[in-house]
Design an enzyme around this catalytic site. Structure first.
Site, PDB file in Angstrom:
ATOM      1  N   TYR A  87      -7.486 -16.577  19.122  1.00  0.00           N
ATOM      2  CA  TYR A  87      -8.557 -15.482  18.754  1.00  0.00           C
ATOM      3  C   TYR A  87      -8.437 -14.527  19.901  1.00  0.00           C
ATOM      4  O   TYR A  87      -8.174 -14.885  20.951  1.00  0.00           O
ATOM      5  CB  TYR A  87     -10.001 -16.146  18.619  1.00  0.00           C
ATOM      6  CG  TYR A  87     -10.392 -16.064  17.267  1.00  0.00           C
ATOM      7  CD1 TYR A  87     -10.922 -14.678  16.832  1.00  0.00           C
ATOM      8  CD2 TYR A  87     -10.802 -16.964  16.494  1.00  0.00           C
ATOM      9  CE1 TYR A  87     -11.199 -14.513  15.526  1.00  0.00           C
ATOM     10  CE2 TYR A  87     -11.106 -17.163  15.193  1.00  0.00           C
ATOM     11  CZ  TYR A  87     -11.544 -15.800  14.758  1.00  0.00           C
ATOM     12  OH  TYR A  87     -11.882 -15.550  13.586  1.00  0.00           O
ATOM     13  N   GLU A 141     -10.365 -11.132  19.685  1.00  0.00           N
ATOM     14  CA  GLU A 141     -11.255  -9.961  19.443  1.00  0.00           C
ATOM     15  C   GLU A 141     -11.162  -9.275  20.635  1.00  0.00           C
ATOM     16  O   GLU A 141     -11.131  -9.527  22.053  1.00  0.00           O
ATOM     17  CB  GLU A 141     -12.615 -10.501  19.091  1.00  0.00           C
ATOM     18  CG  GLU A 141     -12.627 -11.311  17.590  1.00  0.00           C
ATOM     19  CD  GLU A 141     -13.902 -11.490  17.148  1.00  0.00           C
ATOM     20  OE1 GLU A 141     -14.803 -11.413  17.906  1.00  0.00           O
ATOM     21  OE2 GLU A 141     -13.934 -11.997  16.052  1.00  0.00           O
ATOM     22  N   ASP A 193      -3.385   9.289   5.193  1.00  0.00           N
ATOM     23  CA  ASP A 193      -2.977   7.833   4.861  1.00  0.00           C
ATOM     24  C   ASP A 193      -1.660   7.905   4.220  1.00  0.00           C
ATOM     25  O   ASP A 193      -1.215   8.265   3.164  1.00  0.00           O
ATOM     26  CB  ASP A 193      -3.840   7.331   3.704  1.00  0.00           C
ATOM     27  CG  ASP A 193      -3.535   6.011   3.273  1.00  0.00           C
ATOM     28  OD1 ASP A 193      -2.644   5.417   3.922  1.00  0.00           O
ATOM     29  OD2 ASP A 193      -4.340   5.368   2.437  1.00  0.00           O
ATOM     30  N   THR A 239       0.165   1.591   6.189  1.00  0.00           N
ATOM     31  CA  THR A 239       0.435   0.105   6.291  1.00  0.00           C
ATOM     32  C   THR A 239       1.797   0.014   7.147  1.00  0.00           C
ATOM     33  O   THR A 239       2.330   1.179   7.419  1.00  0.00           O
ATOM     34  CB  THR A 239       0.890  -0.510   4.694  1.00  0.00           C
ATOM     35  OG1 THR A 239       2.051   0.412   4.207  1.00  0.00           O
ATOM     36  CG2 THR A 239      -0.405  -0.401   3.848  1.00  0.00           C
ATOM     37  N   LYS A 264       5.502  -1.232   3.612  1.00  0.00           N
ATOM     38  CA  LYS A 264       6.061  -0.418   2.602  1.00  0.00           C
ATOM     39  C   LYS A 264       7.463   0.061   3.292  1.00  0.00           C
ATOM     40  O   LYS A 264       8.208  -0.579   3.767  1.00  0.00           O
ATOM     41  CB  LYS A 264       4.980   0.622   2.227  1.00  0.00           C
ATOM     42  CG  LYS A 264       3.928  -0.125   1.565  1.00  0.00           C
ATOM     43  CD  LYS A 264       2.683   0.944   0.837  1.00  0.00           C
ATOM     44  CE  LYS A 264       1.750  -0.178   0.362  1.00  0.00           C
ATOM     45  NZ  LYS A 264       0.496   0.626  -0.011  1.00  0.00           N
ATOM     46  N   ARG A 267       3.381  -7.379   6.629  1.00  0.00           N
ATOM     47  CA  ARG A 267       2.128  -6.541   6.153  1.00  0.00           C
ATOM     48  C   ARG A 267       1.022  -6.425   6.836  1.00  0.00           C
ATOM     49  O   ARG A 267       0.735  -7.424   7.644  1.00  0.00           O
ATOM     50  CB  ARG A 267       1.630  -7.798   5.051  1.00  0.00           C
ATOM     51  CG  ARG A 267       2.573  -8.290   3.978  1.00  0.00           C
ATOM     52  CD  ARG A 267       1.870  -9.198   2.828  1.00  0.00           C
ATOM     53  NE  ARG A 267       1.398  -8.154   2.024  1.00  0.00           N
ATOM     54  CZ  ARG A 267       1.930  -7.159   1.042  1.00  0.00           C
ATOM     55  NH1 ARG A 267       3.071  -7.330   0.901  1.00  0.00           N
ATOM     56  NH2 ARG A 267       1.327  -6.462   0.630  1.00  0.00           N
TER      57      ARG A 267
HETATM   58  C1  PLP Z   1      -1.058   0.557  -0.316  1.00  0.00           C
HETATM   59  C2  PLP Z   1      -2.075   1.375   0.152  1.00  0.00           C
HETATM   60  C3  PLP Z   1      -3.028   1.096   0.861  1.00  0.00           C
HETATM   61  C4  PLP Z   1      -3.457  -0.123   1.021  1.00  0.00           C
HETATM   62  O1  PLP Z   1      -2.634  -1.189   1.637  1.00  0.00           O
HETATM   63  P1  PLP Z   1      -2.847  -2.633   1.645  1.00  0.00           P
HETATM   64  O2  PLP Z   1      -2.234  -3.282   2.748  1.00  0.00           O
HETATM   65  O3  PLP Z   1      -2.609  -3.134   0.394  1.00  0.00           O
HETATM   66  O4  PLP Z   1      -4.326  -2.945   1.800  1.00  0.00           O
HETATM   67  C5  PLP Z   1      -3.880   2.219   1.428  1.00  0.00           C
HETATM   68  N1  PLP Z   1      -3.516   3.233   1.063  1.00  0.00           N
HETATM   69  C6  PLP Z   1      -2.130   3.737   0.478  1.00  0.00           C
HETATM   70  C7  PLP Z   1      -1.902   5.253   0.391  1.00  0.00           C
HETATM   71  C8  PLP Z   1      -1.415   2.984  -0.196  1.00  0.00           C
HETATM   72  O5  PLP Z   1      -0.520   3.266  -0.836  1.00  0.00           O
END
Ligand code: PLP
Length: 478
Positions: A64, A66, A241, A270, A273, A279
């Site tokens: 942990y 935090e 994002d 993220t 990707k 992840r």
């Molecule tokens: C995939 C994605 C997310 C979410 O990611 P998770 O790890 O699945 O929660 C948020 N914003 C965009 C633009 C995404 O493509």
């Protein structure tokens, strides 16, 4: 690391798991076999390196932590401090950001942290200021009521889901569509492109507190300099994002106006990707928002995942190496080769092509729904996902699109020739699939007819395409 070491590591790990619950060990081994055999075109997926995967399976999982580096609510966090600080340092250097927060467990968590950091920074609320000054006990019930009302009714303008935006950018069923007074911008029906004049007009009318850019299914670059100007013109905080295209930013394919980091007040992503890490999620920002972002816990999160932060540090170190820039460029070259191959064979693509890692096929051109196309491709060994197209007549479940992306196949080493062959296989399946009917003979949006011989032949060709490009070539599970 020797190839032998990778094999030994994964084999031994499975042996240990097998000793407790063999079905889990079998499922893990089967997952590797499946991934090796399928032509994976899911735009949001990739293959993390063995070092990244192995950095996750260890004792950090038990800890942990935090708080933030050096300021924990738990004792004994010195080693977590080491990996969290390293991950943040690599992130800052890689993206040229002044601050990086690497604790979010996922992209959605990163967005929630960013939203609440912006709200905490921007909303003029005496109750909130008291709460932040740790005078929580001075707040009356009326203060708390006011605080909830004020924080819960702020305005957000984001890209609509069917134009390629994400659930968290204000889609009604998501929490972002409920906690914010939300509006969305779409794309030009004629070109499929973001119309910046329309975004500016919507911003002028709506006066959002937050303007969000970024996407999951928009196949083009976004001009973040223009978006920032729009945000500035209405006093909005500009959030990007970059979950999908972070690898293209890291690899310097998106630079200048198309690099979000110098233009946005805050950037979320993220890490799994196109960035090819574990992840997880991450927030980048300037000094103005850094303190608020670092309050991710307790604001939104509980304990971080130290084993994943260790893997983030490994993956971000990999992304700083020169060969990652080459990888990022090949992702885009491959997407363009795939798009060209599809267009030449008569497919309809949203926006007519791509300049990032993804291609959106409008399968209504083949007389199919996205659902039918996705399943027919899957029967043929090609893994994709269905996706809405702008103004989709089939809604978010059946859809009219197939989203395909190249980060994963590019990691395996496939190039332009294989992309053209892939386009041929996709076109073959889609042009030979016809819509099916329901039990009552009515047209179905889910059922389809595809000659099994075609599916089998395409499946074999897809497998042959992959043979020269083994996945995790050093890993032999025996
Ligand atoms: C995939 C994605 C997310 C979410 O990611 P998770 O790890 O699945 O929660 C948020 N914003 C965009 C633009 C995404 O493509």
């Amino acid at each position: 690391m020797s190839r032998n070491a990778e094999s030994t590591a994964f084999r031994s790990a499975l042996e240990v798991v097998r000793g407790v619950e063999p079905r889990v060990a079998d499922a893990i081994a089967a997952e590797l076999a499946d991934q090796r055999e399928s032509l994976k075109l899911i735009a949001s997926e990739n293959y993390a390196s063995p070092a990244t995967l192995l950095a996750m399976g260890n004792w950090f999982s038990d800890k942990y932590a935090e708080g933030t580096v050096g300021r924990r609510f738990y004792a004994g966090c010195q080693n977590v401090d080491t990996v969290e600080a390293l991950a943040a340092e690599h992130a800052r250097e890689l993206f040229g950001a002044s601050h990086a927060y690497v604790q979010p467990h996922s992209g959605i968590d990163a967005n929630l942290v960013a939203f609440w950091a912006i709200l905490a920074d921007r909303v003029e609320s005496p109750a909130l200021r008291k709460a932040q000054a740790r005078q929580v006990n001075d707040l009356t019930e009326a203060d708390w009521f006011a605080l909830r009302r004020e924080l819960g009714n702020q305005r957000m303008l984001g890209m609509s889901l069917d134009a390629g935006g994400h659930l968290t950018h204000g889609f009604r069923p998501n929490i972002s569509g409920k906690m914010f007074d939300q509006r969305s911008y779409g794309t030009d029906p004629a070109t499929g492109l973001i119309d910046y004049d329309r975004v500016a007009e919507a911003a002028r009318e709506f006066k959002p507190l937050i303007l969000v850019a970024g996407y999951s299914a928009y196949p083009r670059k976004v001009n973040f300099r223009i978006m920032r100007e729009i945000a500035d013109s209405v006093g909005a905080t500009f959030m990007v994002d970059m979950a999908h295209f972070a690898g293209l930013v890291a690899g310097k394919v998106f630079t200048g106006d198309f690099d979000p980091v110098p233009h946005a007040h805050i950037v979320t992503t993220t890490t799994h990707k196109s960035l090819r890490g574990p992840r997880g999620g991450m927030v980048l920002c300037g000094p103005e928002l850094a303190d608020q972002v670092d309050r991710g816990c307790p604001m939104v999160l509980g304990g971080p995942l130290p084993h994943v932060m260790a893997a983030k540090a490994v993956a971000l170190a990999e992304a700083r190496r020169p060969d990652f820039a080459d990888y990022a460029q090949r992702i885009v070259d491959n997407a363009q080769a795939l798009a060209d191959g599809l267009l030449r064979r008569g497919a309809t693509l949203v926006t007519g092509g791509t300049d990032n890692h993804l291609v959106l096929i409008d399968v209504s051109g083949y007389g199919l729904t996205g659902r039918q196309a996705e399943q027919a491709l899957l029967d043929s060994g090609i893994v994709t996902n269905r996706n809405s197209v702008p103004q989709d007549p089939n809604g978010a479940w059946y859809t009219s699109g197939i989203r395909i992306g190249t980060p994963a196949l590019t990691t395996r080493g496939l190039g332009a020739a294989e992309m053209d062959a892939t386009a041929e296989l996709i076109h073959t399946v889609l042009s030979q699939t016809t819509p099916g009917t329901g039990p009552d003979g009515a047209p179905s949006k889910a059922k389809y007819v595809l000659d099994p011989a075609v599916a089998e032949s395409v499946g074999k060709q897809a497998a042959d395409l992959l043979t020269p490009f083994p996945l995790y070539p050093a890993v032999d599970l025996g």
